[in-house]
Design an enzyme around this catalytic site. Sequence first.
Site, PDB file in Angstrom:
ATOM      1  N   TYR A 233       0.893  -0.877  -0.242  1.00 43.74           N
ATOM      2  CA  TYR A 233      -0.120  -0.173   0.359  1.00 43.74           C
ATOM      3  C   TYR A 233       0.902   1.591   0.679  1.00 43.74           C
ATOM      4  CZ  TYR A 233      -4.086  -2.912   0.765  1.00 43.74           C
ATOM      5  OH  TYR A 233      -5.202  -3.529   0.922  1.00 43.74           O
TER       6      TYR A 233
ATOM      7  N   LYS B 160       3.557 -15.273   0.367  1.00 48.48           N
ATOM      8  CA  LYS B 160       3.858 -15.489  -0.506  1.00 48.48           C
ATOM      9  C   LYS B 160       5.067 -15.655  -0.838  1.00 48.48           C
ATOM     10  CE  LYS B 160       1.473 -16.957  -4.009  1.00 48.48           C
ATOM     11  NZ  LYS B 160       0.116 -18.514  -4.028  1.00 48.48           N
TER      12      LYS B 160
ATOM     13  N   ASP C 161      -2.712 -16.919   0.355  1.00 48.96           N
ATOM     14  CA  ASP C 161      -3.124 -17.966  -0.576  1.00 48.96           C
ATOM     15  C   ASP C 161      -4.604 -19.420   0.708  1.00 48.96           C
ATOM     16  OD1 ASP C 161      -1.946 -19.187  -0.931  1.00 48.96           O
ATOM     17  OD2 ASP C 161      -1.905 -19.745  -3.107  1.00 48.96           O
TER      18      ASP C 161
ATOM     19  N   ASP D 179      -4.486  -6.446   5.252  1.00 50.53           N
ATOM     20  CA  ASP D 179      -6.352  -6.389   4.968  1.00 50.53           C
ATOM     21  C   ASP D 179      -7.669  -7.036   4.617  1.00 50.53           C
ATOM     22  OD1 ASP D 179      -8.207  -3.805   4.534  1.00 50.53           O
ATOM     23  OD2 ASP D 179      -6.982  -3.406   3.027  1.00 50.53           O
TER      24      ASP D 179
ATOM     25  N   ASP E 191     -10.336  -8.709   7.471  1.00 49.26           N
ATOM     26  CA  ASP E 191     -12.209  -8.970   7.139  1.00 49.26           C
ATOM     27  C   ASP E 191     -12.309  -9.985   7.103  1.00 49.26           C
ATOM     28  OD1 ASP E 191     -12.325  -5.596   7.739  1.00 49.26           O
ATOM     29  OD2 ASP E 191     -12.718  -5.924   5.574  1.00 49.26           O
TER      30      ASP E 191
END
Length: 381
Positions: free
Chosen positions: A145, A206, A238, A262, A266
């Site tokens: 980000y 990852k 994943d 992020d 959620d």
Amino acid sequence: MKKYRVAVLAGDGIGPEVMREALKVLRALESRFGMEFEFRQAAVGWAGIDAAGKALPEETLAECDAADAVLFGSVGLPGRDATLPKDERPERAALLYLRKHFELFANLRPVRLYPGLNHACPLKDSRIGSGIDIMVVRELTGGLYFGRPKKTEEYVVVDEEGPGGKRVLLRAIDTMVITTEEIERIAHVSFEAARLRRKKLTSVDKANVLENGVLWRDVVTEVGKSYPDVELEHVFVDNASMQLILNPSQYDVLLCENMFGDILSDEAAALAGSLGMLPSASLGETSEESGIRFGLYEPAGGSAPDIAGKNLANPIAQILSAALMLRYSFGEEAAARAVELAVEKVLTQGWRTGDIASASDEPAKRVGTSQIGDAIIASLD
Ligand code: NAD
């Protein structure tokens, strides 16, 4: 007597109602745990704009600067937000500004499905297994980000059939950058959090595709050597997202890069049954002078204008945010545990606000914001 100065920014919508309950609970702890709070209330969000023309008035920022920690409610009112340029809207101008100003690099989101709330969780009982109690730790100031370059630019490709033998496209570039120092400090926060819980840390990356992931895994493994009492495992992002749904009870602390955190925070949040149950902490550095780690503590939900002012909001997320403040900024573990146990007791006794209610509740135990606060205080040991 230990004294803590807390900037109290209740904000908009349900913010003031749920904040009132959190402050009540904190006051009830003072004599029990030998501490004293100095609450410094300050306007933020639309309350700030209406009082002083800005979502984060200078006086409010000064109160935060002088405080040991910030207890934040929520800001924003959708109808009014739309009348302002994006940068002046309360969430951006107040909350994001504070996160940046204090370099709050670690975001902690505990997700717990409390006893008696399985009906509010989207998973079947068989998937809930032995229970859901996960802490998602998200790196908040680096990663995808914030990396540079970050832009949209013209991009010319050869195309013999196009005008002048070329074609002009647009391409968007984001950059994932993380330094060893950034990984180390978020890893330390995560291992310390795990030590206060079930002593298991799952680091998400990852590494099979990204250089960032390889470095992340190496640095977390190295930091882990200083925490031999914490079990460390690595998982690809994943797979983590799948496992959260298939078998969430395997996780204790999940450590994630900014974007991964992020998304996964959620996803995990949905398991707790209601936004009204979800506290959060955003942590900065620890002061060498006082030993206090500065942090901003807030419910994960927003200002919920649909239920504001009606004594309907669930104050538990705000109260649990205050408990996180006790634990992570002030090191008051016993007081933090006392609040969490009182919340558990109240829910086990069947007290419910509308957001976590079910058809099988005793009607007399379907109560409002202030009654839940009172019940939690009555349940403090
Ligand atoms: P919201 O989180 O305010 O509400 C979503 C739904 O959850 C609503 O139905 C609401 O009633 C319910 N809800 C939220 N908290 C609850 C609680 N404690 N008890 C019971 N029910 C609860 O999200 P929204 O409606 O999209 O946003 C409203 C405003 O809040 C917007 O202006 C938005 O920008 C702002 N917002 C602020 C923050 C923040 O301050 N950190 C976070 C998210 C949204």
